[in-house]
Each structure stands twice: as C-alpha cells, then as structure tokens.
Motif scaffolding. Structure first.
Motif, PDB file in Angstrom:
ATOM      1  N   ARG A 111      58.799  27.560  43.866  1.00  0.00           N
ATOM      2  CA  ARG A 111      58.668  28.305  42.606  1.00  0.00           C
ATOM      3  C   ARG A 111      57.313  29.011  42.525  1.00  0.00           C
ATOM      4  NH1 ARG A 111      58.454  24.004  38.591  1.00  0.00           N
ATOM      5  NH2 ARG A 111      57.996  22.659  40.376  1.00  0.00           N
ATOM      6  N   LEU A 112      56.556  29.002  43.622  1.00  0.00           N
ATOM      7  CA  LEU A 112      55.160  29.419  43.586  1.00  0.00           C
ATOM      8  C   LEU A 112      54.931  30.810  44.167  1.00  0.00           C
ATOM      9  CD1 LEU A 112      52.109  28.774  43.168  1.00  0.00           C
ATOM     10  CD2 LEU A 112      52.141  27.772  45.475  1.00  0.00           C
ATOM     11  N   LEU A 113      54.244  31.651  43.395  1.00  0.00           N
ATOM     12  CA  LEU A 113      53.702  32.908  43.886  1.00  0.00           C
ATOM     13  C   LEU A 113      52.188  32.758  43.971  1.00  0.00           C
ATOM     14  CD1 LEU A 113      53.702  35.971  44.554  1.00  0.00           C
ATOM     15  CD2 LEU A 113      53.567  36.387  42.073  1.00  0.00           C
ATOM     16  N   ILE A 114      51.628  33.034  45.138  1.00  0.00           N
ATOM     17  CA  ILE A 114      50.178  33.049  45.302  1.00  0.00           C
ATOM     18  C   ILE A 114      49.752  34.505  45.399  1.00  0.00           C
ATOM     19  CG2 ILE A 114      48.230  32.399  46.751  1.00  0.00           C
ATOM     20  CD1 ILE A 114      49.852  29.998  47.713  1.00  0.00           C
ATOM     21  N   ALA A 115      49.108  34.989  44.353  1.00  0.00           N
ATOM     22  CA  ALA A 115      48.603  36.358  44.335  1.00  0.00           C
ATOM     23  C   ALA A 115      47.161  36.342  44.805  1.00  0.00           C
ATOM     24  CB  ALA A 115      48.693  36.928  42.924  1.00  0.00           C
ATOM     25  N   ARG A 116      46.870  37.120  45.823  1.00  0.00           N
ATOM     26  CA  ARG A 116      45.511  37.176  46.376  1.00  0.00           C
ATOM     27  C   ARG A 116      44.942  38.584  46.172  1.00  0.00           C
ATOM     28  NH1 ARG A 116      47.401  34.221  51.941  1.00  0.00           N
ATOM     29  NH2 ARG A 116      47.364  32.056  51.188  1.00  0.00           N
ATOM     30  N   PRO A 117      44.307  38.801  45.026  1.00  0.00           N
ATOM     31  CA  PRO A 117      43.745  40.128  44.776  1.00  0.00           C
ATOM     32  C   PRO A 117      42.507  40.384  45.618  1.00  0.00           C
ATOM     33  CG  PRO A 117      44.025  38.871  42.737  1.00  0.00           C
ATOM     34  CD  PRO A 117      44.161  37.913  43.875  1.00  0.00           C
ATOM     35  N   GLY A 118      42.258  41.669  45.842  1.00  0.00           N
ATOM     36  CA  GLY A 118      40.959  42.090  46.331  1.00  0.00           C
ATOM     37  C   GLY A 118      40.016  42.195  45.146  1.00  0.00           C
ATOM     38  N   LEU A 119      39.008  43.038  45.248  1.00  0.00           N
ATOM     39  CA  LEU A 119      38.060  43.204  44.153  1.00  0.00           C
ATOM     40  C   LEU A 119      38.761  43.836  42.958  1.00  0.00           C
ATOM     41  CD1 LEU A 119      35.173  43.006  43.098  1.00  0.00           C
ATOM     42  CD2 LEU A 119      34.753  45.281  44.062  1.00  0.00           C
ATOM     43  N   ILE A 120      38.749  43.128  41.822  1.00  0.00           N
ATOM     44  CA  ILE A 120      39.394  43.587  40.598  1.00  0.00           C
ATOM     45  C   ILE A 120      38.378  44.394  39.788  1.00  0.00           C
ATOM     46  CG2 ILE A 120      40.654  42.901  38.538  1.00  0.00           C
ATOM     47  CD1 ILE A 120      41.202  40.198  39.976  1.00  0.00           C
ATOM     48  N   VAL A 121      38.751  45.615  39.407  1.00  0.00           N
ATOM     49  CA  VAL A 121      37.804  46.503  38.736  1.00  0.00           C
ATOM     50  C   VAL A 121      38.458  47.137  37.516  1.00  0.00           C
ATOM     51  CG1 VAL A 121      36.703  46.995  40.951  1.00  0.00           C
ATOM     52  CG2 VAL A 121      38.453  48.558  40.089  1.00  0.00           C
ATOM     53  N   GLY A 122      37.626  47.820  36.732  1.00  0.00           N
ATOM     54  CA  GLY A 122      38.126  48.516  35.565  1.00  0.00           C
ATOM     55  C   GLY A 122      37.364  48.125  34.319  1.00  0.00           C
ATOM     56  N   PRO A 123      37.828  48.579  33.161  1.00  0.00           N
ATOM     57  CA  PRO A 123      37.136  48.300  31.911  1.00  0.00           C
ATOM     58  C   PRO A 123      36.957  46.806  31.661  1.00  0.00           C
ATOM     59  CG  PRO A 123      38.801  49.993  31.580  1.00  0.00           C
ATOM     60  CD  PRO A 123      38.998  49.467  32.970  1.00  0.00           C
ATOM     61  N   GLY A 124      35.763  46.456  31.173  1.00  0.00           N
ATOM     62  CA  GLY A 124      35.477  45.078  30.819  1.00  0.00           C
ATOM     63  C   GLY A 124      35.028  44.197  31.950  1.00  0.00           C
ATOM     64  N   ASP A 125      34.928  44.715  33.160  1.00  0.00           N
ATOM     65  CA  ASP A 125      34.538  43.900  34.312  1.00  0.00           C
ATOM     66  C   ASP A 125      33.142  43.319  34.092  1.00  0.00           C
ATOM     67  OD1 ASP A 125      34.059  42.787  36.801  1.00  0.00           O
ATOM     68  OD2 ASP A 125      33.719  44.713  37.786  1.00  0.00           O
ATOM     69  N   PRO A 126      33.019  41.989  34.087  1.00  0.00           N
ATOM     70  CA  PRO A 126      31.700  41.390  33.846  1.00  0.00           C
ATOM     71  C   PRO A 126      30.819  41.321  35.081  1.00  0.00           C
ATOM     72  CG  PRO A 126      33.326  39.657  34.081  1.00  0.00           C
ATOM     73  CD  PRO A 126      34.077  40.968  34.175  1.00  0.00           C
TER      74      PRO A 126
END
Length: 276
Positions: free
Chosen positions: A96-111
């Motif tokens: 039942r598992l999805l493993i999402a492996r994002p790269g660098l997440i960017v956009g508005p609000g990025d701390p």
C-alpha cells in the motif's frame, strides 16, 4: 488525508477512523515509528515523502529508482534517517506504500532560500557573484507540481518508489532564465571553485554559501531520471514560471531579508574584491 508530521506522537491515539491516504512527511525516528504504529492498520494507502538524498551515488547522470541507497547508520544524518523511514514504512505498509523521492523542492514560501536566493539577488541588480557554470546543472521541482502529483497519486493508489524530480537545465540556462525573469541588466561574475573555497564560500546551502552550487563530482545529484514521475501523471511547469512565482514571493517577503542560505551583501563584496 493525514499529514503525520503535524501531530505530536502523543496525539496519535486521539485520531480515529479509517484513512484513504496518509501522507508522511516526517523522517525523525521519534515521529515515524509512532505514526506507523497508530495508522498503518487503518490506511488504505500511504505516501511517504522521502528524498533523492537517499541514494549512495551522486556522480552518475540519469540514475533512477534502481540505484543503490545509503546504508543507514547515523540517524541524525538526513540521508540515513530518510532511508530508515523508507524501510520502516515498507515493513509496516507493504503493497500500500508509495515512496515519493523529490529533488529540490522550490517555489513560494520556501524556507531554505536555496532557489529563491538567485531571483532575489538578481532583482537587486549590480555585480552578482556566481560559481563557474561549466559542467554544472540545476534540477528542481515546483512545490505545486509536487503537491498535485502526490494528491493524485494517492487517489490512483500508486505504489513503489518514484523520483519526483524536475527537468534538468544547465546552470548557464538557469542563470539566463533568472536574468530574464527578473529583468537583470547587471554583471554576472563567475569565480572558480578553488577561489570560492579559499574564501570560505560553501556549496549548496546554508550561511555563506552559493545556493545550487555543487562539486562537479556530485553533478549526478541534479541530473536524475524523472521518467517515472512523468509516466505516473506528473506535470512540470516551465522553469520561467517557477522563477516568476518565486520572484513575486521573494519581493513580498523582502529581497534584503536575512536568509538561511546564500551570501550576505557584505560577504559577496568581500569575495568579489578579494578574488579580483
């Protein structure tokens, strides 16, 4: 959907009912274990948001989800903790598992300021210090593109590991796009790695860094294969749109504000003057 990093472990036993999808953002052992214990039996689907930092090799361009993972030994280290979270989820969630492996997440609000530093800096104009760009690349994913895919992947009951990464751009192309988005008409001054390191400028992120700058040997980290993401419904907006969205957010938050990543004005002037 339940975002399990928003709950303290002691609050898990107060959440009742069955869940269509649990989205697990946390990776700290003290959060991952209790979340799995409380919700694994009641979740029809589980999405663990991991990271491409889990891979042991950052040198090979075009690597995909079959690449070797870090062996988790020190769970205070980000890659190790992410791999440990993946293993714990796989043991409890199974098919039942999805493993999402994002790269660098960017956009508005990025701390983190790793991406926003550049449009903000170019918006200010003048002489802009950059790393030498030959052999360097930029690969990011807009936060809204990632969020839309995660939600739909839960609805579609996607499973397995998927690298949620954006298109690969040369660093030259990235800087050209950032200049266009900001109307920059100043001067980009590229300085080689040896000189930057000699002046205590750091790679990638953090104080006194040049964001997105990586050692040439690690260029594969930002050249990962995103075919699985696209094949499972992922959509990527143009880099120009992400830059414009980020610039608008940076202006609203203040382009001169204190940052977690990048060079301060005085640091940049110091390095430019010393290198010249």
């Amino acid at each position: 959907m339940l975002h399990s990093d928003r709950l303290l472990p002691g609050a898990y036993d107060r959440v009742t009912g069955d869940w269509d999808d649990v989205i697990e953002l946390a990776y700290e052992p003290q959060l991952v274990g209790p979340a799995l214990q409380a919700f694994a039996p009641r979740a029809a689907h589980w999405t663990l948001v991991s990271s491409v930092s889990v891979y042991a090799d950052n040198s090979t361009p075009g690597a995909n989800e079959l690449a070797e993972l870090v062996e988790p030994q020190d769970l205070t280290m980000y890659p190790d903790a992410k791999v440990a979270a993946e293993k714990a989820a796989a043991e409890r969630i199974g098919d039942r598992l999805l493993i999402a492996r994002p790269g660098l997440i960017v956009g508005p609000g990025d701390p983190s300021d790793r991406f926003g530093y550049w449009p903000a800096r170019m918006h200010r104009g003048g002489r802009v210090l950059t790393p030498a760009t030959a052999g360097r690349y930029v690969q990011v994913i807009d936060v809204d593109d990632l969020a839309q895919w995660i939600v739909q992947a839960g609805v579609d009951r996607r499973i397995g590991a998927i690298d949620a990464v954006g298109a690969v751009h040369t660093m030259d192309d990235f800087f050209r796009a950032a200049c266009t988005a900001t109307g920059f008409d100043g001067e980009l001054i590229a300085i080689g790695d040896d000189a930057l390191l000699a002046h205590d400028v750091h790679y990638w992120a953090g104080p006194r860094s040049l964001p997105l700058w990586l050692p040439i040997a690690d260029a594969g980290f930002v050249r990962r294969d995103g075919a699985s993401f696209l094949a499972t419904g992922g959509c990527l907006r143009p880099l120009s749109e992400t830059l414009q969205r980020t610039l608008t957010d940076e202006v609203e938050r203040g382009v001169d504000r204190p940052r977690r990543s990048g060079l301060t004005t005085s640091d940049e002037h110091e390095v430019l003057d010393a290198a010249r």
